[in-house]
Design an enzyme around this catalytic site. Structure first.
Site, PDB file in Angstrom:
ATOM      1  N   ASP A  89      -3.055  38.587  18.385  1.00  0.00           N
ATOM      2  CA  ASP A  89      -2.369  39.681  17.686  1.00  0.00           C
ATOM      3  C   ASP A  89      -1.818  40.720  18.644  1.00  0.00           C
ATOM      4  O   ASP A  89      -2.238  40.798  19.794  1.00  0.00           O
ATOM      5  CB  ASP A  89      -3.360  40.379  16.742  1.00  0.00           C
ATOM      6  CG  ASP A  89      -3.436  39.669  15.408  1.00  0.00           C
ATOM      7  OD1 ASP A  89      -2.462  38.994  15.035  1.00  0.00           O
ATOM      8  OD2 ASP A  89      -4.487  39.775  14.744  1.00  0.00           O
ATOM      9  N   TYR A 138     -14.052  34.716  23.036  1.00  0.00           N
ATOM     10  CA  TYR A 138     -13.464  36.059  22.961  1.00  0.00           C
ATOM     11  C   TYR A 138     -14.487  37.059  23.482  1.00  0.00           C
ATOM     12  O   TYR A 138     -15.686  36.910  23.237  1.00  0.00           O
ATOM     13  CB  TYR A 138     -13.114  36.420  21.514  1.00  0.00           C
ATOM     14  CG  TYR A 138     -11.850  35.786  21.003  1.00  0.00           C
ATOM     15  CD1 TYR A 138     -10.623  36.413  21.187  1.00  0.00           C
ATOM     16  CD2 TYR A 138     -11.870  34.557  20.333  1.00  0.00           C
ATOM     17  CE1 TYR A 138      -9.452  35.838  20.709  1.00  0.00           C
ATOM     18  CE2 TYR A 138     -10.700  33.975  19.863  1.00  0.00           C
ATOM     19  CZ  TYR A 138      -9.497  34.625  20.056  1.00  0.00           C
ATOM     20  OH  TYR A 138      -8.340  34.057  19.590  1.00  0.00           O
TER      21      TYR A 138
END
Lengths: 249, 249
Positions: free
Chosen positions: A55, A105
């Site tokens: 994103d 992540y």
């Protein structure tokens, strides 16, 4: 010849990964350059694919793209501004970076007085297989996901939370981190998380800011040949110096 | 009340320090925010002044601005995107950050096989008082400058060269560094530097790129209260991790 390239970027320099008209995006910059230099003809013919569509604002140190190419793709990629080439591998023609062994992540939290044990307990609730409907922006995909590993540790002023799994939902990490932070600040409790995880009661934990999230690595059943860009060595020293120069004066 | 604020920034996020119409500049962002929030009325009334007008691409960890203000100037400044507040001090009404004890600039060089002793010898030629006409973009100012200290050292893959002096000419550091690099690569020799320094013969050494230059600090006869922004702690870990994650795989 099909190549897989491990890329990194500072998310603040792009409007996200996915191409958009008239906006600087990671994918847009790459495709533009690969086409301009004749490394690929177009996205479809080159079977251009990626591991993750990060994103807007989200960083990467190990996203992976792959495409069929002719010429020195690596050299051309290394000349793209603001995209770091972290490694490469030649792969077979069917390789699709989306199908990986795992994605990791990492979320960076500045420690302004968290109770670390509470944070840790809250984080660990998310391990394993759950229906993450209340911790994601839900589309048509199956909301059940499995987080194989969660690791949380403190180093100086920074807390790092790692999440490893095969696949994640949209906004999933940032919504999970927002919940962990709320519990860490005493503004929600473990039960709120359990209720939301078990879909007993929806709790709005919010969403943690993208700039502290990084797609750290994507793993496959082969290794990449590492290629660390000079800029990263320099930036590392720069930020170490930033803390050194003005501290304790 | 007059405040002096030590600021830092990543030069790649701005079109230099000095205000320009319709461009994102360090000074432009600061003045816009200070006026919008009523901290100052205008630049002139607030006697807004700065230590150094860094060029496009050049970074800072210790540039200094000063202005007369009312209200919580610090809080307002901390909310400006991409500008780091490294410290502050309350100063007397006549304080002008331009008049400092010394400025320190640091240049980061990636070591791709330099002979360090040669680099060091070349760097040291610039110490002391010289006419830097052939190592600067010359305007109406006196081209004679004194570099009080030059320090060069190697740490892993990075060579850092520090220059300390009261005042520098436009492009001076980057032109000096370009000459040092040329000698380090065997593309020029010590005599070329001495000839240019003594204005015997002009040699075009070029200009080193701005992104590896940082205005590290500006010193006065008082100390700043340090205020390290969270972002710097996080960025430091991010770049340390960047080298760790993909190395030796």
């Amino acid at each position: 010849m099909r190549i897989a390239i491990k890329i990194g970027y500072d998310g603040s320099k792009f409007n996200g990964f996915a191409m958009q008209p008239r906006k600087k995006t990671v994918e847009g910059e790459i495709l533009h350059t690969l086409k301009k230099t004749g490394i690929i003809e177009n996205r479809k013919k080159a079977k251009f694919q990626y591991a993750a569509r990060t994103d807007k604002g989200v960083n990467a140190l190990g996203n992976v793209i792959s495409f069929n190419c002719k010429g020195n793709a690596l050299k051309v990629m290394q000349d793209i501004k603001d995209i770091w080439i972290m490694g490469y591998a030649y792969v077979d023609e069917h390789f699709n970076p989306r199908y990986c062994l795992s994605k990791t992540y990492r979320y960076y939290l500045y420690d302004d007085g968290f109770d670390f044990d509470t944070l840790k307990k809250a984080a660990m609730l998310f391990k394993g297989e759950h229906d993450f409907s209340y911790f994601a922006r839900i589309d048509a995909r199956n909301p059940i996901r499995k987080i194989d590993k969660i690791d949380i540790r403190k180093k100086g002023k920074i807390i790092k939370i790692d999440f490893e799994g095969k696949s994640f939902l949209w906004h999933q990490i940032r919504r999970i981190v927002a919940a962990i932070i709320k519990v860490g600040r005493g503004k929600a409790n473990m039960e709120d998380i359990l209720n939301a995880l078990n879909k007993i009661k929806r709790v709005n934990f919010g969403i943690a800011p993208p700039e502290n999230l990084v797609l750290l690595d994507v793993k496959y059943n082969f290794d990449f040949i590492p290629l660390l860009p000079e800029e990263i060595f320099i930036k590392k020293e720069f930020f170490i110096d930033a803390l050194r120069v003005h501290r304790n004066k």
